[in-house]
Design a protein around this motif. Structure first.
Motif, PDB file in Angstrom:
ATOM      1  N   ILE A 100     -15.187  23.475  18.151  1.00  0.00           N
ATOM      2  CA  ILE A 100     -14.611  23.923  16.879  1.00  0.00           C
ATOM      3  C   ILE A 100     -13.145  24.282  16.984  1.00  0.00           C
ATOM      4  O   ILE A 100     -13.038  25.328  17.634  1.00  0.00           O
ATOM      5  CB  ILE A 100     -15.402  24.875  16.225  1.00  0.00           C
ATOM      6  CG1 ILE A 100     -16.868  24.720  16.258  1.00  0.00           C
ATOM      7  CG2 ILE A 100     -14.949  25.301  14.625  1.00  0.00           C
ATOM      8  CD1 ILE A 100     -17.443  23.597  15.162  1.00  0.00           C
ATOM      9  N   TYR A 147     -14.994  19.345  15.002  1.00  0.00           N
ATOM     10  CA  TYR A 147     -14.849  19.934  13.673  1.00  0.00           C
ATOM     11  C   TYR A 147     -13.388  20.780  13.688  1.00  0.00           C
ATOM     12  O   TYR A 147     -13.327  21.374  14.597  1.00  0.00           O
ATOM     13  CB  TYR A 147     -15.956  20.900  13.325  1.00  0.00           C
ATOM     14  CG  TYR A 147     -17.332  20.238  13.232  1.00  0.00           C
ATOM     15  CD1 TYR A 147     -17.672  19.234  12.119  1.00  0.00           C
ATOM     16  CD2 TYR A 147     -18.149  20.190  14.325  1.00  0.00           C
ATOM     17  CE1 TYR A 147     -18.984  18.622  12.022  1.00  0.00           C
ATOM     18  CE2 TYR A 147     -19.284  19.614  14.234  1.00  0.00           C
ATOM     19  CZ  TYR A 147     -19.845  18.751  13.025  1.00  0.00           C
ATOM     20  OH  TYR A 147     -20.874  17.969  13.305  1.00  0.00           O
ATOM     21  N   LEU A 166     -21.798  24.587   8.793  1.00  0.00           N
ATOM     22  CA  LEU A 166     -21.259  23.279   9.356  1.00  0.00           C
ATOM     23  C   LEU A 166     -22.147  22.893  10.399  1.00  0.00           C
ATOM     24  O   LEU A 166     -22.307  21.562  10.424  1.00  0.00           O
ATOM     25  CB  LEU A 166     -19.843  23.660   9.870  1.00  0.00           C
ATOM     26  CG  LEU A 166     -18.859  22.296  10.184  1.00  0.00           C
ATOM     27  CD1 LEU A 166     -18.496  21.475   9.157  1.00  0.00           C
ATOM     28  CD2 LEU A 166     -17.553  22.756  11.005  1.00  0.00           C
TER      29      LEU A 166
END
Length: 171
Positions: A100, A147, A166
């Protein structure tokens, strides 16, 4: 569900702050690679850079990620350069970890770093120097991210919750 969550991104985006909150919410273990490096070396990151240089720091960084990535259910806040190293990136991806990237526009980064004196990679806090590094690193972060989460106008708690949603890690 990922085995580990790797928080990456440029200096000042809040990886450590968000990571602690996220790990607490998930009841997972939190590690900050810079803290682990500093603790194992018995000196600050700045001292490591000034005494031994960046290459030595990067070797410690490689060793730390190699040591901890074998565990699972961890949130790991990385130093800004960790996933830029191909071997670190390959190792992280081989362990089914999700990357992330916390992201912000340069003006937000600059507002957070302009008076910072404990980041050895930005020795003189020159806006031009920091922007140059930001422009080199940001596309690599984007390329390597699973992401990307913008930190703009969000609290660390909101960012952690967004990551949970998410990844569908609600508890």
């Amino acid at each position: 569900m990922p085995i580990n969550i790797i928080l990456a991104g440029f200096m000042g985006v809040g990886k450590s702050t968000v990571g602690k909150i996220l790990a607490d919410r998930l009841d997972w273990v939190f590690f900050d690679t810079d803290t682990l490096i500093s603790d194992s070396a018995g000196m600050s990151i700045s001292e490591i850079f000034s005494t031994y240089g960046e290459q030595y720091f990067r070797s410690l960084e490689n060793r730390i990620i190699d040591d901890i990535i074998i565990n699972s259910n961890m949130v790991i806040a990385t130093g800004g350069g960790l996933i830029l190293d191909q071997s670190n990136f390959d190792l992280i991806k081989s362990k089914d970890s999700v990357i992330i990237v916390l992201d912000a526009p340069f003006d937000v980064i600059w507002s957070r770093l302009r008076f910072c004196d404990d980041r050895p990679i930005i020795v003189n806090n020159s806006k031009l120097q920091i922007k140059g590094l930001y422009e080199i690193r940001r596309p690599i972060y984007y390329e390597r991210a699973d992401y990307i989460v913008s930190i703009c106008s969000k609290t660390p708690y909101e960012i952690a919750k967004e990551i949970e949603c998410l990844l569908d890690l609600h508890q």
